[in-house]
Design an enzyme around this catalytic site. Sequence first.
Site, PDB file in Angstrom:
ATOM      1  N   GLU A  65       0.782  -1.218   0.000  1.00 46.30           N
ATOM      2  CA  GLU A  65       0.000   0.000   0.000  1.00 46.30           C
ATOM      3  C   GLU A  65       0.829   1.291   0.000  1.00 46.30           C
ATOM      4  OE1 GLU A  65      -3.506   0.236  -0.057  1.00 46.30           O
ATOM      5  OE2 GLU A  65      -3.242  -1.860  -0.637  1.00 46.30           O
ATOM      6  N   SER A 436     -43.538 -33.515  40.040  1.00 48.40           N
ATOM      7  CA  SER A 436     -43.036 -33.930  41.350  1.00 48.40           C
ATOM      8  C   SER A 436     -41.635 -33.446  41.650  1.00 48.40           C
ATOM      9  CB  SER A 436     -43.086 -35.455  41.467  1.00 48.40           C
ATOM     10  OG  SER A 436     -44.425 -35.883  41.535  1.00 48.40           O
TER      11      SER A 436
END
Length: 779
Positions: A65, A436
């Site tokens: 770049e 239960s």
Amino acid sequence: MGVYAAWLFHDMPDAADLVDYHPPTATRAYAWDGTLIGEFSRERRIFVPYEAIPAQTAQAFLAAEDHGFFKHGGVDVGGFGRAMMKNVLNLAQGRRLEGGSTITQQVAKNILLTSDQTVGRKLKEAILASQLEQTLSKERILELYMNEIWLGYRSYGVGAAAYNYFGKSLSELTLAESAYLAALPKGPDNYHPIRRTEQAIGRRNWVIDQMADLGWVTRAEANAAMKEPLKVQQAPTRSQYRDADYFVEEVRRIALNMEELGDERLNAGGYYMRTTLDPRLQSAAKQALMNGLETYDRRHGWRGAFGHVTTLDGWEDVARKTTKPRERQEWRRAVVLSVAGGTVRVRNIEGAEGVIAGQDIAWARAGRGIGVGDLVFVEADKDGSGAFRLKQVPAVNGALVAMEPYSGRVVSMVGGYSFSLSSFNRATQALRQPGSAFKPIVYAAALESGYTPASTVMDAPITLRGYGGQDWSPENYSRDYYGALTLRRGLELSRNTMTVRLAQSVGMTKISDLAIRLGVTKKMDKVLAMALGSGETTVYRMAGAYSTFVNGGRMVQPHLIEVVEDRNGKVIWRADRRECDRCTAGFSGAESPRILRGGEQVMDPVTAYQITSFLEGVVLRGTATQASSIGKPLGGKTGTTNDYRSAWFMGFSPHLVVGVYIGFDDNRSLGNNETGAVAAVPIFTEFMGEALKDKPADPFKAPANAKYASIRGIREAFRPGTEPAASTIGLGAAGTPVGPQPYDKVFGDGQVTGAPNAAAAVAPPPPAPKKKDDLSDLF
């Protein structure tokens, strides 16, 4: 010209804004052992400070770049001038403007400006770049660039890109891998590693060649790197560990509601979050639940193919339209090629052909059958026979939660069969009747109200006046009755009529208050049906309640997040709120700091131990004996709701509480005899067998002040002063205790005054016709 300049630069941002700028960064969630389990972000970014960026990676980006980055003042004057001259022509011809941008200019554009393709924006970019060079160091500018840049594959910045493309940290990248990432800023889609592999390798090799020309790598190193194949992950992933989807999503929901986090901070603040997850136990929990749901589903028959084709041309495309559970990677879509005699031949989506195992053919034919052109899921038989096993996605679902009772740390959570098929978390979001599994709370309230392990209650038919004047006649699951039973035996055998009598005696106000204190629910109707578990709760809440029994009556807060730190390592939230004045002091040889136990004492420690002991009996002699095969001290309680709509098991060891339920999302019946013992206990057993395989067989810890007496051959714990005298422990011929049986009266909502054996003196009422919806199947 002056007017244009004034208009152009009237909204120019200030380069000084970047001095304290931090790019939006993902919050990362980790398991307790450091395993990355998830990320929360809108822009997937892992911020890497300049000093942690490998020189090789930085040089690759500079070569691609801006190789003169450390020499220019923010703008490559020659390159910028040439670009602007060309852009005059480009603008006239309606073509895209050229860049000529340095890394500094790209930082100015990416962070401070828009991406508009105008000459004015290009001029602003150049001016801001010069200002940036005067405000920030070169190193800071490069750091911002490499952490801000979009690199495709859901990756912002080099840290996230290294992880998403290669499954590595930045420091682990090879020269070829660093060069490939540096090739991407020009256009990630142009150099996609899978769709455009040739272009990607070409651009990567150009970057490597540039690095060699600049003398940053040797020509030999460059040549070797250019020969490497480009190997990436097939798709970006938030973490390598993928068994915790439900857990991670629940963490996200919790964090969004935290005052210290919220949406913006969670998704952009770059926080470190340590959770309570144990990856080994989480994987075991997920596997156990999926296996249990598939086992149930197989018991109830083959439901048929998921699709059908009339021609083999393009069958793969048709098959792919049906989502396969991501959690079953070993399953393959397949098409039935032929059905002849006792043989069914299939071809899977990868082209492999074979026959279906004989037992699966029988299973399919007993169900909805199987024919040519059917689309099915198959898995290679693990016995090495070469046959395929027939698979189907269960229609039933469920959840599993495991937590540490002393700390409240949730070590595993599975909210359903497959997160990829349904993200609804049944562990925390599904309100179900526990049946239960609620009974231990009734018995705990009784023990807190004066009952003892020596107390007996009648197990006999009972009829009560209900709403609207209708009679309610709860029955035992087995439709038989055993007369006077101790509390232990009643809980071990899950006797419904005995529990209703006990609740009537204690009073539903006390039971409701205890359930609320334990976190089972926020509000409970004070009706006797609630004693049999007809209220609604979640398996997550029930796990927290059961933890209180194991934790000596202390209620801890279940939690999934242990600590949250900001990007600088400062703790902003911690689950453990206990104070420790000297914990940060250096070692001086003095006594170490003492930290108080956490959690509110909501139950007498002896009561908690009595219930724990009773529930240990459920595993040894009661409805959950299958779990005893693990060979470690365990307790727990099964639960089966009316019409078999939900099957539960809440179980625990001395150091781990586990809740499991199985049921259809639409709450329809699981089928006759699909009880908690049949459907849920096997899931618990598989998981707990793995969880405890390397753990010692430690017994449950008893409170120091407990007194003991033998009741019907079992050593029972008593609160001091409630233990029976030796002369009253014998048993009469009818099984009732010999000795004084004082009884005063029943008043109000059923509260008993006098001795706790009062309920045993209540004569059983005559049996009454059973109503259709009488909760008698609560077990």
